[in-house]
Design a protein around this motif. Structure first.
Motif: not given
Length: 650
Positions: A136-137, A173-175, A209-210, A215-218
Motif C-alpha cells: 500500500a505504501r 493508512t490515512s497518509q 477514507v470515511h 485519523s486524518f490531519s488538517g
C-alpha cells in the motif's frame, strides 16, 4: 549541555573520513526513520561525502539516501541529483525493489527534481516487472510521485498499480490514502477510466477514507477535498452505490435516492473533521478546502465556514495573490459573506500584492467582490485597472465577461483606457465566449454605457448563432435584453434561433425569464411566435403552484403587452396565484395587473375583482400619477368593477 551537539550529530562530522558510502546511506536513513533532524552543517558534510563516494553507491543505497535527504527536508545540489540519477541507471535499476522505487520517486518529487525520460522509462519497466510486490505504501508513494513530477505512467503500469491498490486496500493508512488520491488528482487520472463517479476504485477509496476519518490531519483533509474536487468526483452524489452499479436503472435510482442522507452525512463528516485541526491549517490549506466545497456542490455548516474564516483572519499576510482571489471567490460561491474586518484586511493585502496578480486572479477578485456585495476602495480599484491594462493579452473570454459583470454589479464605471483595452481584447476572443459569457458581456457593456462598435455586435450575434444549442433560458433573456439596450437589430435568422431554443427550454424557464424574453421581443418590435407563447402557457400551467405574486403579475403583464389573451385554464391559474399572494403584490404590480386585465379584455371572477379592489385601496397612497392613470383607465374599460371604485381613487 545545551550548546553541545548530540553524539549522533557529531560522529559523522568528526569521523567523516571513516564513513563509506553504505555507512552514509544507513546513517541518513536511520535519522530520517527516527525523525531526528541533525544540524545543517552535518547534512552538508554528508552530502559532500555522498558525492565523493558516488561510484561506490548501489541503486538501493541511492534510493535510501535520496529518501532520507527528502524526509529530512534537505535537497542536494542539482549536479549531485543528476549524478545520482545517472548512477542509478549505470548500476542497474533492475535491482530496485518496489519499496526502493516508491521511495526514490517520492524523494525526487519532494525535491522538485524531474528525472529524464530514460530514467523514468527504466523505472516503469522495473515497476511493472515486480508489480506483485507493491505494498500500500509503495503504491501511494509511486502515484504521488508521478503526480508531483507530472509524469503519467503507461497504461500497463497504471493498471497493475490499480490492481495493487485493490489488493492492499485494507492496509492503506490515512497518509497512504492522501498521497494516492492526491497523485491521481494531480495527473487528472481516473482509475479504471470513464466517469469519476462510476469508478468503483474511487468509491472504495472514499469508503476507506470515511472509515478512517478521525485519523486524518488538517493537511490530509485539505488534500483529500482538493483531490476529490480536482477529479470532479462528488462522493455526496455517488458514494455507497458502487456495489450496485450493475443493477437495473430502476433499482439503481432507488439506491441513489434512499442513500442521499447517508451520503450528505459523509461529506458533512469530512467537513466537521476540519474543526478538529483548523488551528493547524496554513493559508494554502484553508484556500484549498474552501475552493473544493463549491466544486463538490456541497455547502458545509456555517460553524465550519466560520472556523475557516477565523483561521484565514489569523494568516492574512501569508496569502499570496492567487489565494486571496480564490479564497474570496469560494466564499462568494458558498453564499457566505465574511465579516467586514476580514474583507478589509484582504483588500489591504491585495493592494500590497497587486503586482503579483495575474489576469485570472484579477478577474476572480473583481467577481468575488461583486458577488459578495463588497465595494473595494478607489486605490485598489485603480491598481486593479492598471493590472488589467498591463495583462490584457492574457485575459480569456471568461475573465472578460466576469469583469464586465462585476463592474455592473458594483456600479463601477471603468476608466476610458481600460474600457478600450477590454473592447480590443473582446474583438480577439469573441468566438471563444460561452453563451453566458456573451450575455454577461453584452449586458455589462449596455449597463456601463459603453459604445460598442457595430462590427463587434455583429460578431457577438454570429457567436450567439453558432452557440445557440448551448444557450440557457437565463442567457437568452439577458442576451435579448442587452442587444435591445445596445440598439442592435437582430437578423430574422438569429431571432428565430432564439425563439426555437426558448421553445425547447420552456419547461425549465423561470417565470421571470419568460417575462423578460417576451417583453424584450416585444420592445424590439418582434411578435413572439405562436409556438413560443403556446409552450410558455403550457409550461406555466404545469408549474402554477410555484408562482409567486411577482411571477404571476409580470407574466400577465408581458402577455398583455403582446395583446395576447391567455387560455381560459392559464388565466384561471394566474388569477388563483394572484389571489393567493394578494397581500404581497406591490403598488406598481397592482397597477400592472389592472392595466393587463383591461388590455386583454379579461373577464375575471367577481371574487378576484373584490380582492383586487381591496388591495388597490390598501396601496393607493403608494401609486404614482402614471399608475393611478393606468388603474383609472382600466376601471373605465371593465364593466364588472365596483362603480364606486373610480370615485374613491379620484
Amino acid at each position: 549541555s545545551s550548546s553541545s551537539p548530540s553524539s549522533s550529530s557529531s560522529t559523522p562530522v568528526q569521523s567523516r573520513e571513516k564513513l563509506d558510502s553504505y555507512a552514509v546511506s544507513q546513517t541518513l536513513w536511520g535519522w530520517a526513520s527516527l525523525q531526528h533532524h541533525p544540524q545543517q552543517e552535518t547534512l552538508d558534510l554528508l552530502e559532500d561525502k555522498v558525492e565523493k563516494n558516488l561510484n561506490r553507491l548501489q541503486p538501493t543505497n541511492i534510493a535510501n539516501t535520496l529518501w532520507a535527504f527528502a524526509r529530512l527536508g534537505h535537497t542536494p545540489k542539482m549536479p549531485l541529483l543528476h549524478a545520482l540519477e545517472e548512477q542509478s541507471e549505470a548500476k542497474g535499476i533492475s535491482r530496485l525493489s518496489p519499496q526502493n522505487i516508491g521511495e526514490m520517486l517520492w524523494a525526487f518529487g519532494r525535491m522538485d527534481y524531474r528525472p529524464g525520460i530514460s530514467f523514468l522509462n527504466e523505472i516503469e519497466t522495473r515497476a511493472y516487472a515486480i508489480k506483485e510486490g507493491f505494498s500500500a505504501r509503495d503504491v501511494s508513494n509511486t502515484i504521488w510521485a508521478y503526480g508531483k513530477l507530472s509524469a503519467l505512467p503507461g497504461s500497463a503500469l497504471s493498471s497493475s498499480l490499480e490492481q495493487s491498490v485493490s489488493l492492499n486496500l485494507e492496509r492503506f493508512t490515512s497518509q497512504d490514502l492522501v498521497n494516492l488520491l492526491w497523485g491521481y488528482a494531480k495527473l487528472s487520472f481516473v482509475p479504471g477510466g470513464g466517469s469519476p463517479d462510476e469508478s468503483t476504485l474511487l468509491l472504495s477509496l472514499y469508503d476507506k477514507v470515511h472509515n478512517q476519518l478521525r485519523s486524518f490531519s488538517g493537511q490530509g483533509v485539505s488534500s483529500l477535498l482538493w483531490a476529490f474536487a480536482r477529479l470532479k468526483f462528488n462522493p455526496a452524489v455517488k458514494a455507497g452505490t458502487g456495489a450496485k452499479a450493475s443493477s437495473s436503472s430502476s433499482s439503481s435510482s432507488i439506491v441513489q435516492q434512499s442513500s442521499v442522507g447517508e451520503r450528505n452525512n459523509r461529506l458533512d463528516a469530512i467537513s466537521k473533521q476540519i474543526l478538529v485541526n483548523v488551528d493547524h491549517l496554513d493559508s494554502i490549506e484553508v484556500t484549498n478546502i474552501l475552493w473544493s466545497f463549491p466544486q463538490l456542490q456541497f455547502r458545509p455548516k456555517d460553524t465550519v465556514l466560520a472556523a475557516l474564516e477565523a483561521q484565514a483572519m489569523s494568516q492574512v499576510s501569508d496569502f499570496d495573490a492567487r489565494n486571496v482571489a480564490t479564497l474570496l471567490s469560494a466564499f462568494a460561491k458558498l453564499a457566505y459573506p465574511p465579516q467586514t474586518h476580514l474583507m478589509r484586511r484582504l483588500e489591504q493585502h491585495a493592494y500590497t500584492e497587486i503586482e503579483l496578480f495575474d489576469s485570472q486572479a484579477v478577474a476572480n477578485l473583481f467577481w468575488a467582490f461583486a458577488k459578495l456585495g463588497y465595494k473595494p476602495g478607489v486605490d485598489l480599484v485603480q491598481a486593479m485597472e492598471g493590472c488589467i491594462e498591463r495583462q490584457i493579452e492574457s485575459f480569456n473570454s471568461q475573465g472578460i465577461s466576469n469583469m464586465l459583470w462585476a463592474w455592473n454589479k458594483l456600479h463601477h464605471t471603468p476608466g476610458e483606457s481600460v474600457t478600450q483595452a477590454i473592447l480590443k481584447r473582446t474583438f480577439d476572443l469573441v468566438n471563444e465566449f460561452s453563451p453566458m459569457g456573451v450575455a454577461n458581456s453584452l449586458y455589462g457593456f449596455s449597463k456601463l454605457g459603453v459604445i460598442v462598435p457595430p462590427l463587434l455586435l455583429d460578431l457577438f450575434e454570429k457567436r450567439a448563432g453558432d452557440a445557440m444549442a448551448q444557450f440557457t433560458p437565463q442567457a437568452i433573456a439577458i442576451s435579448l435584453t442587452a442587444f435591445r439596450k445596445l440598439n442592435h437589430p437582430l437578423s430574422r435568422t438569429t431571432l428565430d434561433g432564439f425563439q426555437r431554443r426558448a421553445v425547447a427550454l420552456a419547461a425549465s424557464t423561470k417565470p421571470s425569464e419568460k417575462t423578460t424574453i417576451l417583453s424584450s421581443l416585444d420592445r424590439m418590435g418582434v411578435t413572439p411566435s405562436r409556438d413560443l407563447i403556446t409552450a410558455y402557457e403550457a409550461a406555466t400551467n404545469r408549474a402554477i403552484s410555484s408562482l409567486d405574486s411577482d411571477d404571476a403579475s409580470e407574466l400577465l403583464w408581458a402577455l398583455a403587452r403582446l395583446g395576447h389573451r391567455p387560455s381560459n385554464s392559464l388565466f384561471a391559474a394566474l388569477e388563483e396565484a394572484l389571489a393567493t399572494h394578494i397581500n404581497h403584490i406591490s403598488s406598481d404590480d397592482v397597477a400592472g395587473v389592472w392595466w393587463a386585465l383591461a388590455r386583454i379584455k379579461a373577464e375575471p371572477s367577481v371574487g378576484f375583482l373584490r380582492i383586487l379592489e381591496q388591495r388597490t385601496f390598501e396601496v393607493q397612497k403608494s401609486l404614482s400619477e402614471n399608475e393611478l392613470k393606468d388603474v383609472r383607465w382600466a376601471i373605465s374599460k371593465m364593466p364588472h368593477v365596483d362603480s364606486n371604485l373610480f370615485s374613491k381613487l379620484a
